[in-house]
Design a protein around this motif. Structure first.
Motif, PDB file in Angstrom:
ATOM      1  N   GLU A  89      49.765  41.248  28.546  1.00 41.69           N
ATOM      2  CA  GLU A  89      49.835  42.301  27.543  1.00 41.69           C
ATOM      3  C   GLU A  89      48.550  43.120  27.479  1.00 41.69           C
ATOM      4  OE1 GLU A  89      50.133  42.673  22.782  1.00 41.69           O
ATOM      5  OE2 GLU A  89      50.700  40.738  23.658  1.00 41.69           O
ATOM      6  N   VAL A  90      47.396  42.456  27.548  1.00 43.53           N
ATOM      7  CA  VAL A  90      46.118  43.120  27.313  1.00 43.53           C
ATOM      8  C   VAL A  90      45.327  43.348  28.605  1.00 43.53           C
ATOM      9  CG1 VAL A  90      43.946  42.991  26.014  1.00 43.53           C
ATOM     10  CG2 VAL A  90      46.048  42.119  24.991  1.00 43.53           C
ATOM     11  N   GLY A  91      45.511  42.474  29.591  1.00 43.66           N
ATOM     12  CA  GLY A  91      44.727  42.575  30.818  1.00 43.66           C
ATOM     13  C   GLY A  91      45.112  43.797  31.652  1.00 43.66           C
ATOM     14  N   ASP A  92      44.112  44.566  32.089  1.00 43.66           N
ATOM     15  CA  ASP A  92      44.375  45.635  33.047  1.00 43.66           C
ATOM     16  C   ASP A  92      44.522  45.033  34.436  1.00 43.66           C
ATOM     17  OD1 ASP A  92      43.988  47.939  31.253  1.00 43.66           O
ATOM     18  OD2 ASP A  92      41.948  47.161  31.114  1.00 43.66           O
ATOM     19  N   THR A  93      43.724  44.003  34.667  1.00 43.12           N
ATOM     20  CA  THR A  93      43.701  43.346  35.972  1.00 43.12           C
ATOM     21  C   THR A  93      43.763  41.844  35.759  1.00 43.12           C
ATOM     22  OG1 THR A  93      42.272  45.100  36.792  1.00 43.12           O
ATOM     23  CG2 THR A  93      42.344  43.080  38.094  1.00 43.12           C
ATOM     24  N   VAL A  94      44.508  41.161  36.617  1.00 43.65           N
ATOM     25  CA  VAL A  94      44.506  39.710  36.623  1.00 43.65           C
ATOM     26  C   VAL A  94      43.920  39.241  37.950  1.00 43.65           C
ATOM     27  CG1 VAL A  94      45.974  37.668  36.745  1.00 43.65           C
ATOM     28  CG2 VAL A  94      46.393  39.381  34.985  1.00 43.65           C
ATOM     29  N   VAL A  95      42.971  38.316  37.848  1.00 40.78           N
ATOM     30  CA  VAL A  95      42.349  37.741  39.042  1.00 40.78           C
ATOM     31  C   VAL A  95      42.735  36.277  39.109  1.00 40.78           C
ATOM     32  CG1 VAL A  95      40.154  37.074  40.102  1.00 40.78           C
ATOM     33  CG2 VAL A  95      40.400  39.342  39.068  1.00 40.78           C
ATOM     34  N   PHE A  96      43.303  35.885  40.243  1.00 41.35           N
ATOM     35  CA  PHE A  96      43.695  34.496  40.432  1.00 41.35           C
ATOM     36  C   PHE A  96      42.643  33.841  41.316  1.00 41.35           C
ATOM     37  CE2 PHE A  96      46.067  30.909  42.060  1.00 41.35           C
ATOM     38  CZ  PHE A  96      46.786  30.488  40.948  1.00 41.35           C
ATOM     39  N   LEU A  97      41.870  32.928  40.710  1.00 35.24           N
ATOM     40  CA  LEU A  97      40.758  32.283  41.401  1.00 35.24           C
ATOM     41  C   LEU A  97      41.140  30.844  41.727  1.00 35.24           C
ATOM     42  CD1 LEU A  97      37.760  33.190  42.055  1.00 35.24           C
ATOM     43  CD2 LEU A  97      37.116  31.913  40.029  1.00 35.24           C
ATOM     44  N   GLY A 103      39.847  27.523  44.416  1.00 34.23           N
ATOM     45  CA  GLY A 103      38.955  27.055  45.481  1.00 34.23           C
ATOM     46  C   GLY A 103      37.734  27.939  45.669  1.00 34.23           C
ATOM     47  N   GLY A 104      37.330  28.629  44.601  1.00 32.11           N
ATOM     48  CA  GLY A 104      36.103  29.416  44.675  1.00 32.11           C
ATOM     49  C   GLY A 104      36.248  30.763  45.354  1.00 32.11           C
ATOM     50  N   VAL A 105      37.490  31.173  45.628  1.00 37.96           N
ATOM     51  CA  VAL A 105      37.713  32.520  46.164  1.00 37.96           C
ATOM     52  C   VAL A 105      38.816  33.218  45.361  1.00 37.96           C
ATOM     53  CG1 VAL A 105      36.982  32.048  48.534  1.00 37.96           C
ATOM     54  CG2 VAL A 105      39.364  31.673  47.881  1.00 37.96           C
ATOM     55  N   ILE A 106      38.780  34.543  45.367  1.00 38.63           N
ATOM     56  CA  ILE A 106      39.827  35.320  44.712  1.00 38.63           C
ATOM     57  C   ILE A 106      41.040  35.343  45.634  1.00 38.63           C
ATOM     58  CG2 ILE A 106      40.496  37.622  43.922  1.00 38.63           C
ATOM     59  CD1 ILE A 106      37.651  38.005  42.916  1.00 38.63           C
ATOM     60  N   GLU A 107      42.100  34.673  45.210  1.00 43.59           N
ATOM     61  CA  GLU A 107      43.309  34.572  46.035  1.00 43.59           C
ATOM     62  C   GLU A 107      44.188  35.801  45.848  1.00 43.59           C
ATOM     63  OE1 GLU A 107      44.210  32.567  48.277  1.00 43.59           O
ATOM     64  OE2 GLU A 107      42.992  30.763  48.051  1.00 43.59           O
ATOM     65  N   GLU A 108      44.167  36.337  44.645  1.00 40.77           N
ATOM     66  CA  GLU A 108      44.986  37.497  44.367  1.00 40.77           C
ATOM     67  C   GLU A 108      44.369  38.280  43.219  1.00 40.77           C
ATOM     68  OE1 GLU A 108      49.097  36.476  43.994  1.00 40.77           O
ATOM     69  OE2 GLU A 108      49.720  38.559  44.126  1.00 40.77           O
ATOM     70  N   GLN A 109      44.586  39.589  43.234  1.00 40.67           N
ATOM     71  CA  GLN A 109      43.960  40.444  42.230  1.00 40.67           C
ATOM     72  C   GLN A 109      44.779  41.712  42.109  1.00 40.67           C
ATOM     73  OE1 GLN A 109      39.946  41.295  43.277  1.00 40.67           O
ATOM     74  NE2 GLN A 109      39.699  42.903  41.770  1.00 40.67           N
ATOM     75  N   GLY A 110      45.051  42.109  40.888  1.00 43.67           N
ATOM     76  CA  GLY A 110      45.801  43.341  40.709  1.00 43.67           C
ATOM     77  C   GLY A 110      46.283  43.483  39.287  1.00 43.67           C
ATOM     78  N   PRO A 111      47.125  44.493  39.035  1.00 44.81           N
ATOM     79  CA  PRO A 111      47.706  44.652  37.706  1.00 44.81           C
ATOM     80  C   PRO A 111      48.489  43.382  37.325  1.00 44.81           C
ATOM     81  CG  PRO A 111      48.210  46.545  39.095  1.00 44.81           C
ATOM     82  CD  PRO A 111      47.593  45.510  39.982  1.00 44.81           C
ATOM     83  N   ALA A 112      48.428  43.035  36.037  1.00 47.02           N
ATOM     84  CA  ALA A 112      49.033  41.782  35.584  1.00 47.02           C
ATOM     85  C   ALA A 112      50.472  41.627  36.051  1.00 47.02           C
ATOM     86  CB  ALA A 112      48.949  41.713  34.058  1.00 47.02           C
ATOM     87  N   LYS A 113      51.247  42.675  35.909  1.00 50.14           N
ATOM     88  CA  LYS A 113      52.680  42.567  36.204  1.00 50.14           C
ATOM     89  C   LYS A 113      52.930  42.296  37.682  1.00 50.14           C
ATOM     90  CE  LYS A 113      54.242  45.114  32.215  1.00 50.14           C
ATOM     91  NZ  LYS A 113      52.937  45.557  31.659  1.00 50.14           N
ATOM     92  N   GLN A 114      51.999  42.772  38.516  1.00 53.05           N
ATOM     93  CA  GLN A 114      52.134  42.567  39.962  1.00 53.05           C
ATOM     94  C   GLN A 114      51.735  41.133  40.340  1.00 53.05           C
ATOM     95  OE1 GLN A 114      50.118  45.640  42.291  1.00 53.05           O
ATOM     96  NE2 GLN A 114      49.510  44.047  43.727  1.00 53.05           N
TER      97      GLN A 114
END
Ligand code: ADP
Ligand code: ADP
Length: 239
Positions: free
Chosen positions: A213-221, A223-234
């Motif tokens: 609802e509030v996040g512009d971006t969601v970062v999925f971290l 094992g110490g690396v960003i696995e995925e990053q983008g708009p929350a809905k994506q």
């Protein structure tokens, strides 16, 4: 105000890598929510960004002030302590365990940083701190000590305390994880208001609803690396 960049952040504990080269760009007013499994490095990333923890390598830039460890002539060179301290002040951190001083009132907790660290005029700070307590809905509780407040109220005092330092960026490390379920909403509500007012925020949370609802971006971290990053809905779309 509030632009943040992270480049090549590495951190190990006792030889075990916890952050393995994290890069991140956050625009002024952007809300970034960090999700991922426990142990993925979210909390460590936030502490490194806040300079509460020293990374092994990497740079953090806030409002174009760069601090960290730069490779120069083949070796890592650390920013000056003065520069580190200046940049640390630009970050407001809100912890899972509110970390308020038990012997001080809500108002005194909010006033402490501006008076002792920024050396601002006490009466001006008092006025501003009352205003901030009003903003988090606690004007009527300014004279109470943490033990006289609910967990949700204590966390809102902690948010006011962070705001009192005029941060460029607010960092939240699982701000609602220590709260009884019925108190989570009042803290998320304050965070939603801040996001609406254009505050740059990094939020580690298990509250997926808030992230969507509030996040512009969601970062999925993981094992110490960003696995995925983008708009929350994506990022959070169903497979
Ligand atoms: P998350 O916030 O995603 O749960 P953390 O950043 O808290 O992940 O932790 C990542 C890993 O680093 C975990 O395995 C944790 O045990 C370890 N870790 C975190 N802080 C320390 C520390 N101060 N000393 C040693 N290991 C740590
Ligand atoms: P969070 O819920 O924020 O991820 P943790 O429970 O992982 O926090 O860690 C709480 C504190 O304990 C942190 O200060 C972290 O640095 C420290 N810590 C976490 N894991 C370890 C570890 N394996 N060894 C030493 N300290 C740790």
């Amino acid at each position: 105000k509030g632009a943040l960049s992270v480049r090549g952040l590495h951190k190990s504990y006792g030889g075990t890598p916890v952050l393995r080269g994290v890069d991140l760009d956050v625009a002024p007013g952007e809300v970034v929510c960090f999700l991922g499994p426990s142990g993925g490095g979210k909390s460590t990333l936030l502490r490194c960004v806040a300079h509460l923890e020293q990374p092994d390598a990497g740079l953090v830039a806030v409002d174009d002030e760069v601090v960290g460890y730069e490779p120069r002539a083949g070796r890592l060179v650390e920013s000056s302590p003065k520069r580190l301290a200046m940049t640390r002040r630009r970050m407001g951190m809100v912890f899972q365990q509110f970390n308020l001083f038990a012997h001080l009132t809500a108002l005194e907790n909010v006033m402490l940083g501006p008076v002792t660290v920024l050396r601002r005029d006490r009466e001006a700070v008092r006025e501003r701190s009352m205003e901030l307590l009003g903003r988090v809905g606690l004007a009527a509780h300014a004279g109470k000590r943490p033990a006289q407040l609910s967990g949700g109220q204590q966390q809102r005092v902690a948010i006011a305390r962070a705001l009192a330092m005029d941060p460029s960026v607010l960092l939240f490390d699982e701000p609602t994880s220590a709260l009884d379920p019925e108190l989570v909403g009042e803290v998320l509500g304050v965070m939603r208001d801040l996001a609406g007012q254009g505050m740059t925020m990094l939020v580690v949370t298990h509250e997926v609803g808030f992230a969507v609802e509030v996040g512009d971006t969601v970062v999925f971290l993981d094992g110490g690396v960003i696995e995925e990053q983008g708009p929350a809905k994506q990022v959070l779309r169903s497979p």
